[in-house]
Motif scaffolding. Structure first.
Motif, PDB file in Angstrom:
ATOM      1  N   LEU A 157       4.106  10.704  -6.381  1.00 34.91           N
ATOM      2  CA  LEU A 157       4.979  11.062  -7.502  1.00 34.91           C
ATOM      3  C   LEU A 157       4.197  11.304  -8.787  1.00 34.91           C
ATOM      4  N   GLY A 158       2.878  11.238  -8.718  1.00 36.32           N
ATOM      5  CA  GLY A 158       2.021  11.451  -9.879  1.00 36.32           C
ATOM      6  C   GLY A 158       2.306  12.719 -10.664  1.00 36.32           C
ATOM      7  N   PRO A 159       2.516  13.867 -10.005  1.00 38.38           N
ATOM      8  CA  PRO A 159       2.825  15.068 -10.784  1.00 38.38           C
ATOM      9  C   PRO A 159       4.145  14.974 -11.557  1.00 38.38           C
ATOM     10  N   VAL A 160       5.042  14.131 -11.107  1.00 36.86           N
ATOM     11  CA  VAL A 160       6.340  13.989 -11.774  1.00 36.86           C
ATOM     12  C   VAL A 160       6.270  12.957 -12.902  1.00 36.86           C
ATOM     13  N   VAL A 161       5.726  11.783 -12.607  1.00 41.45           N
ATOM     14  CA  VAL A 161       5.721  10.692 -13.585  1.00 41.45           C
ATOM     15  C   VAL A 161       4.469  10.676 -14.441  1.00 41.45           C
ATOM     16  N   GLY A 162       3.409  11.287 -13.982  1.00 45.13           N
ATOM     17  CA  GLY A 162       2.138  11.283 -14.705  1.00 45.13           C
ATOM     18  C   GLY A 162       1.099  10.522 -13.902  1.00 45.13           C
ATOM     19  N   TRP A 163      -0.120  11.034 -13.880  1.00 47.53           N
ATOM     20  CA  TRP A 163      -1.173  10.402 -13.103  1.00 47.53           C
ATOM     21  C   TRP A 163      -1.592   9.061 -13.685  1.00 47.53           C
ATOM     22  N   ASP A 164      -1.427   8.915 -14.987  1.00 47.49           N
ATOM     23  CA  ASP A 164      -1.763   7.625 -15.586  1.00 47.49           C
ATOM     24  C   ASP A 164      -0.751   6.560 -15.189  1.00 47.49           C
ATOM     25  N   VAL A 165       0.506   6.938 -14.999  1.00 46.89           N
ATOM     26  CA  VAL A 165       1.518   5.982 -14.545  1.00 46.89           C
ATOM     27  C   VAL A 165       1.211   5.538 -13.117  1.00 46.89           C
ATOM     28  N   ALA A 166       0.846   6.482 -12.258  1.00 41.50           N
ATOM     29  CA  ALA A 166       0.498   6.137 -10.871  1.00 41.50           C
ATOM     30  C   ALA A 166      -0.734   5.239 -10.831  1.00 41.50           C
ATOM     31  N   ARG A 167      -1.722   5.547 -11.652  1.00 43.39           N
ATOM     32  CA  ARG A 167      -2.929   4.706 -11.721  1.00 43.39           C
ATOM     33  C   ARG A 167      -2.595   3.309 -12.226  1.00 43.39           C
ATOM     34  N   ASN A 168      -1.726   3.236 -13.231  1.00 36.61           N
ATOM     35  CA  ASN A 168      -1.364   1.936 -13.792  1.00 36.61           C
ATOM     36  C   ASN A 168      -0.510   1.115 -12.831  1.00 36.61           C
ATOM     37  N   VAL A 169       0.261   1.768 -11.966  1.00 34.69           N
ATOM     38  CA  VAL A 169       0.979   1.036 -10.914  1.00 34.69           C
ATOM     39  C   VAL A 169      -0.036   0.315 -10.038  1.00 34.69           C
ATOM     40  N   MET A 170      -1.079   1.024  -9.645  1.00 31.02           N
ATOM     41  CA  MET A 170      -2.105   0.439  -8.786  1.00 31.02           C
ATOM     42  C   MET A 170      -2.844  -0.693  -9.510  1.00 31.02           C
ATOM     43  N   LEU A 171      -3.197  -0.483 -10.762  1.00 32.84           N
ATOM     44  CA  LEU A 171      -3.920  -1.501 -11.526  1.00 32.84           C
ATOM     45  C   LEU A 171      -3.065  -2.743 -11.751  1.00 32.84           C
ATOM     46  N   LEU A 172      -1.830  -2.560 -12.175  1.00 34.63           N
ATOM     47  CA  LEU A 172      -0.965  -3.708 -12.460  1.00 34.63           C
ATOM     48  C   LEU A 172      -0.588  -4.471 -11.196  1.00 34.63           C
ATOM     49  N   LEU A 173      -0.399  -3.763 -10.091  1.00 36.70           N
ATOM     50  CA  LEU A 173      -0.135  -4.466  -8.829  1.00 36.70           C
ATOM     51  C   LEU A 173      -1.356  -5.271  -8.394  1.00 36.70           C
ATOM     52  N   GLY A 174      -2.534  -4.735  -8.611  1.00 35.33           N
ATOM     53  CA  GLY A 174      -3.744  -5.487  -8.292  1.00 35.33           C
ATOM     54  C   GLY A 174      -3.853  -6.751  -9.120  1.00 35.33           C
ATOM     55  N   ILE A 175      -3.573  -6.646 -10.405  1.00 31.26           N
ATOM     56  CA  ILE A 175      -3.607  -7.828 -11.279  1.00 31.26           C
ATOM     57  C   ILE A 175      -2.543  -8.830 -10.844  1.00 31.26           C
ATOM     58  N   ALA A 176      -1.352  -8.336 -10.538  1.00 30.86           N
ATOM     59  CA  ALA A 176      -0.257  -9.221 -10.127  1.00 30.86           C
ATOM     60  C   ALA A 176      -0.578  -9.929  -8.817  1.00 30.86           C
ATOM     61  N   LEU A 177      -1.153  -9.220  -7.850  1.00 29.40           N
ATOM     62  CA  LEU A 177      -1.495  -9.846  -6.571  1.00 29.40           C
ATOM     63  C   LEU A 177      -2.577 -10.904  -6.740  1.00 29.40           C
ATOM     64  N   ALA A 178      -3.513 -10.652  -7.631  1.00 26.08           N
ATOM     65  CA  ALA A 178      -4.555 -11.659  -7.887  1.00 26.08           C
ATOM     66  C   ALA A 178      -3.955 -12.904  -8.525  1.00 26.08           C
ATOM     67  N   PHE A 179      -3.069 -12.724  -9.480  1.00 24.37           N
ATOM     68  CA  PHE A 179      -2.460 -13.891 -10.115  1.00 24.37           C
ATOM     69  C   PHE A 179      -1.444 -14.564  -9.206  1.00 24.37           C
ATOM     70  N   ARG A 180      -0.876 -13.829  -8.277  1.00 23.66           N
ATOM     71  CA  ARG A 180       0.009 -14.448  -7.285  1.00 23.66           C
ATOM     72  C   ARG A 180      -0.778 -15.432  -6.430  1.00 23.66           C
ATOM     73  N   TYR A 181      -1.995 -15.063  -6.126  1.00 22.29           N
ATOM     74  CA  TYR A 181      -2.851 -15.954  -5.343  1.00 22.29           C
ATOM     75  C   TYR A 181      -3.173 -17.232  -6.119  1.00 22.29           C
ATOM     76  N   ILE A 184       0.840  -1.205   0.000  1.00 18.27           N
ATOM     77  CA  ILE A 184       0.000   0.000   0.000  1.00 18.27           C
ATOM     78  C   ILE A 184       0.870   1.248   0.000  1.00 18.27           C
ATOM     79  N   ALA A 185       1.933   1.250   0.787  1.00 17.87           N
ATOM     80  CA  ALA A 185       2.837   2.405   0.820  1.00 17.87           C
ATOM     81  C   ALA A 185       3.483   2.641  -0.545  1.00 17.87           C
ATOM     82  N   GLY A 186       3.803   1.573  -1.258  1.00 19.49           N
ATOM     83  CA  GLY A 186       4.367   1.731  -2.600  1.00 19.49           C
ATOM     84  C   GLY A 186       3.390   2.404  -3.550  1.00 19.49           C
ATOM     85  N   VAL A 187       2.120   2.026  -3.472  1.00 22.24           N
ATOM     86  CA  VAL A 187       1.100   2.643  -4.326  1.00 22.24           C
ATOM     87  C   VAL A 187       0.878   4.098  -3.927  1.00 22.24           C
ATOM     88  N   VAL A 188       0.866   4.366  -2.627  1.00 19.64           N
ATOM     89  CA  VAL A 188       0.702   5.748  -2.163  1.00 19.64           C
ATOM     90  C   VAL A 188       1.883   6.601  -2.632  1.00 19.64           C
TER      91      VAL A 188
END
Length: 188
Positions: free
Chosen positions: A97-121, A88-92
């Motif tokens: 860092l959204g203003p630096v890297v882009g808000w879509d990059v921050a959103r995609n970090v959250m989305l891809l981590l969610g997909i990865a955690l589901a497939f990890r299960y 959670i801290a990594g996503v936060v």
């Protein structure tokens, strides 16, 4: 405990991946990688920053794969809760860092981590790191389309392609991440 988190789990790799994410987005973020499109029939490009969130996924799966499972089963502190807190801290931090890297990059970090955690299960950490990359590639290849005038657009289901300010894409990404967090304590 601090030694366990830094030496065994190596959670510092997530912080390092965040720094690498920022450096990649700042230096090469607008450079494009040629990617074919199934729907348009022509080749197009995807910015390098589009693939940058995958760095966080790989680092997180690397850290979650490391551990002394016998010691963790008998530990006084439930390390699964610490793992969840660090993810959670990594996503936060990615959103900070959204203003630096882009808000879509921050959103995609959250989305891809969610997909990865589901497939990890469902499988393991190696598969969980590979599936989000395949998801990104699939979205670029099959999710891009072009209007009659040649303007680029995206399919409604291609969440990573949504513009940075899309509230709907952020909410769906947050929902995927929140649901996947419930699957995180797999081994304990």
């Amino acid at each position: 405990m601090r030694l366990y988190l830094s030496t065994v789990r190596r959670w510092w790799a997530v912080a390092l991946s965040l720094l690498l994410l920022v450096a990649l987005c700042e230096t090469m973020g607008s450079s494009e990688i040629a990617v074919p499109s199934l729907t348009a029939g022509v080749s197009g490009g995807a910015p390098v920053a589009y693939f940058a969130p995958w760095l966080m996924v790989v680092a997180t799966m690397y850290c979650l794969d490391r551990g002394l499972w016998e010691a963790e089963r008998t530990a006084v502190i439930a390390l699964a809760w610490i793992d969840r807190g660090v993810v959670i801290a990594g996503v936060v931090l990615a959103h900070l860092l959204g203003p630096v890297v882009g808000w879509d990059v921050a959103r995609n970090v959250m989305l891809l981590l969610g997909i990865a955690l589901a497939f990890r299960y469902l499988a393991n950490e190696a598969a969980a790191a590979a599936v989000p990359l395949m998801f990104l590639i699939f979205n670029i290849v099959a999710g891009r389309a072009y209007q009659g005038g040649g303007a680029a657009m995206h399919a409604w289901w291609a969440l990573p392609l949504y513009p940075p300010g899309s509230i709907a894409a952020w909410l769906v990404s947050a929902l995927v991440f929140a649901l996947a967090l419930r699957l995180l304590p797999r081994r304990i």
